[in-house]
Design an enzyme around this catalytic site. Structure first.
Site, PDB file in Angstrom:
ATOM      1  N   GLY A   1      -1.882 -10.372  -2.104  1.00 31.42           N
ATOM      2  CA  GLY A   1      -2.450  -9.548  -1.039  1.00 31.42           C
ATOM      3  C   GLY A   1      -1.311  -8.978  -0.207  1.00 31.42           C
ATOM      4  N   GLY A   2      -1.579  -8.771   1.084  1.00 30.28           N
ATOM      5  CA  GLY A   2      -0.576  -8.160   1.959  1.00 30.28           C
ATOM      6  C   GLY A   2       0.740  -8.911   1.956  1.00 30.28           C
ATOM      7  CB  VAL A   3       1.658 -12.418   2.845  1.00 30.95           C
ATOM      8  CG1 VAL A   3       2.890 -13.301   2.719  1.00 30.95           C
ATOM      9  CG2 VAL A   3       1.227 -12.296   4.304  1.00 30.95           C
TER      10      VAL A   3
ATOM     11  CE  LYS B   1      -0.460  -5.017  -5.456  1.00 30.88           C
ATOM     12  NZ  LYS B   1      -0.270  -5.081  -3.999  1.00 30.88           N
TER      13      LYS B   1
ATOM     14  CG  ASP C   1      -3.848 -19.190  14.042  1.00 30.34           C
ATOM     15  OD1 ASP C   1      -3.534 -19.356  12.845  1.00 30.34           O
ATOM     16  OD2 ASP C   1      -3.096 -18.644  14.872  1.00 30.34           O
TER      17      ASP C   1
ATOM     18  CE  LYS D   1       0.038 -19.670  13.616  1.00 30.52           C
ATOM     19  NZ  LYS D   1      -0.243 -18.404  14.321  1.00 30.52           N
TER      20      LYS D   1
END
Lengths: 370, 370
Positions: free
Chosen positions: B15-17, B59, B219, B223
């Protein structure tokens, strides 16, 4: 880990930082180390085949040693260990140019080099290039040469090696300069004289024995050279760095350019002379205040404009160099393509034996983590 | 480096990352990598014996692949490479619990694991302990689980492993919460409503599809759990962590505790409901302003008092959380024995595909630097 696999460590220099390095290694809760050589400026301790250096009584043993320092013997010992397939590291806790000049040979022999000594990385290009060349065999790490224990060099390397482009690095790189100007030109105002603040800083041990060695800006210029040499865009077409002559190529504003030779060479003479400069500094402070600014001695690596400079500059009272700084903090801002609108910032104490040693030991951990 | 010595890399999730991770690896100017597996949520690409994955057209090739995802096949491939004496790494760019549960087996097989996926490190203790156990064989690195590309986890580990004692970690850990409160409760004042600011943040893609998933504080709690588990003083006598049930053990202030179930499960419903809370948030903002303070959603790991909490708190307008923060910055302050009077501070963008990928790739570099 099997004892045979321990990292083999030679510690050269056991002054303030070196002593802390040994203590932090010994106290490490996770990894094993084998001390194979310890040297002070006068004496040396090397184990015989059957004897390890005692991690508790090492300092007494070193002080009692009758063996004079012989760094070529230390090198031979490490070289022998590397030949046996062991991982070895030479820790240079001195600030010696002579020791710095040993790095290429050490690295070529497969010995890793870790140091807070700025000389090799900020001096003339020949030595630096020889080190980079030799690092195909051994690894060199020098986190504490900039910002002591703060993650500055590792962050810059991570940015560069993951493909980010550095636009500008800007920061307060000298703990001494930070302390002096945080107090002399405070956001809330101050009317103490410049020489009086330097005097106080010297009395507290925040300066070199002769504050001239802080106020000439050379320490900041050295740190800027170290950072600039990590940035690929600052290489010329031949792969050389424009900072060919090391830190002396950095545009550096000395705060004591008018000082007589007698003051530059003697701390007490320097302190007698410094009050002559008070009117000049007060005038700069007033001018800055009129503009809503404070004075900070900063270093800038401007990659876009290929300018590397150390200077006394004015920053608005709302700027992080004014609002966030205190004590003898360093602060370093990385402006990059990825950290575009808002820089990546690292801040904290940039000097002190314990945090400098932390930088050295965290480099050692990079070699030893499984 | 000889091609046979290249790090063998399997990338799970593009995906994006994940896409950025592959691009940064391919563009790396220094080190060599061999891509041995690529998986999207639907398809997979694995080279045959004679064919490498094309680093340019990867890709397109992945999109054209007819091989369904088979993570056990990816594991087998890596395992085979490890048996051949090669160094291999499994990069998990998903946020999947199922993939996280594979880590102990991967590590036990000598495969390194690198991930921005918080699940394994912030969830129930059993999985986390299995990972720590299995890390005798393989290494796990997860820098981007906190602060994305900012050096947070590496700094905390360096502090701890060089013998410093953490007193307190305090910070703004959520880029979304940072953006919302930097705008809602600005130092210079603001009168925009809470729901309007959240609406704007959502429109710009700064929030999860349903902002409820940011505003519930989970979230931040995750962390904090990840950081707390790195601090030895937070272990109990049996060597277990008090955060036994993971992030759900963190004292967490949800900003939407009164939201109806329909709003929690649907972003559009949530945005319709949120204005009901505006008066409440405005009142808190006014109260803070009266005290010369701003509101910030922060996380605290208080080692001394053994408290781990995520909460909306008031900070004076002169505090770095007020003066230094902007955009969707994270800021993390480490108060330790060594960094006693003045904390070590790291600040910068804590979210975004490129900086998150940078954290992943800088972890990969830790495995591959000579």
């Amino acid at each position: 880990m099997e004892p045979g696999k321990y990292l083999q460590v030679a510690v050269v220099g056991v002054g303030g930082v070196g002593t802390q390095v040994v203590e932090q290694l010994i106290a490490n809760p996770i990894y094993g180390f084998q001390l194979v050589a310890l040297t002070s400026s006068k004496r040396m301790l090397q184990p015989t085949k059957d004897l390890c250096i005692n991690p508790i009584a090492w300092k007494d043993a070193l002080n009692a040693s009758e063996t004079p320092v012989d760094l070529s013997a230390v090198t031979s010992t490490l070289q022998e260990l590397v030949k046996q397939g062991k991982k070895a590291v030479f820790i240079d806790n001195t600030s010696s140019q002579d020791v710095a000049e040993m790095y290429p040979a050490l690295l070529s022999a497969g010995i890793n080099v870790i140091t807070p000594n700025k000389k090799a990385f900020s001096g003339e290009a020949g030595l630096y290039q020889a080190i980079v060349q030799a690092s195909r065999s051994g690894r060199y790490l020098h986190e504490s040469t900039v910002g002591a224990g703060l993650p500055i060099i590792s962050t810059l390397r991570d940015l560069v090696e993951t493909g980010d482009k550095v636009v500008k690095i800007e920061g307060v790189f000298s703990g001494t300069m930070s302390y002096i100007f945080n107090n002399f030109s405070a956001v809330e105002g101050s009317d103490e004289s410049f020489s009086s603040i330097v005097k106080g800083a010297r009395a507290q041990g925040y300066t070199e024995p002769n504050p001239a060695d802080d106020l000439n800006g050379a320490d900041v210029a050295r740190k800027l050279t170290i950072l600039a040499r990590i940035i690929p865009e600052l290489k010329d077409e031949q792969g050389n760095f424009p900072l060919l002559h090391g830190y002396q190529s950095v545009e550096t504003t000395s705060l004591i350019q008018d000082a007589p030779a007698s003051a530059v060479s003697n701390g007490d003479e320097f302190m007698k002379w410094l009050p002559e400069q008070d009117a000049h500094f007060s005038q700069m402070r007033e001018q800055a205040a009129k503009e809503g600014s404070v004075l900070r001695y900063v270093g800038v690596v401007d990659v876009k404009n290929k300018v590397v400079k150390a200077e006394l500059a004015k920053y608005p009272k709302t700027h992080p160099f004014a609002t966030s700084l205190g004590g003898s903090d360093n602060i370093i801002m990385f402006h990059t393509e990825r950290y575009g609108k808002r820089p990546l910032i690292v801040q904290g104490a940039g000097a002190g034996n314990d945090v400098t040693a932390m930088g050295v030991v965290s480099d050692i951990l990079k070699l030893i983590r499984p």
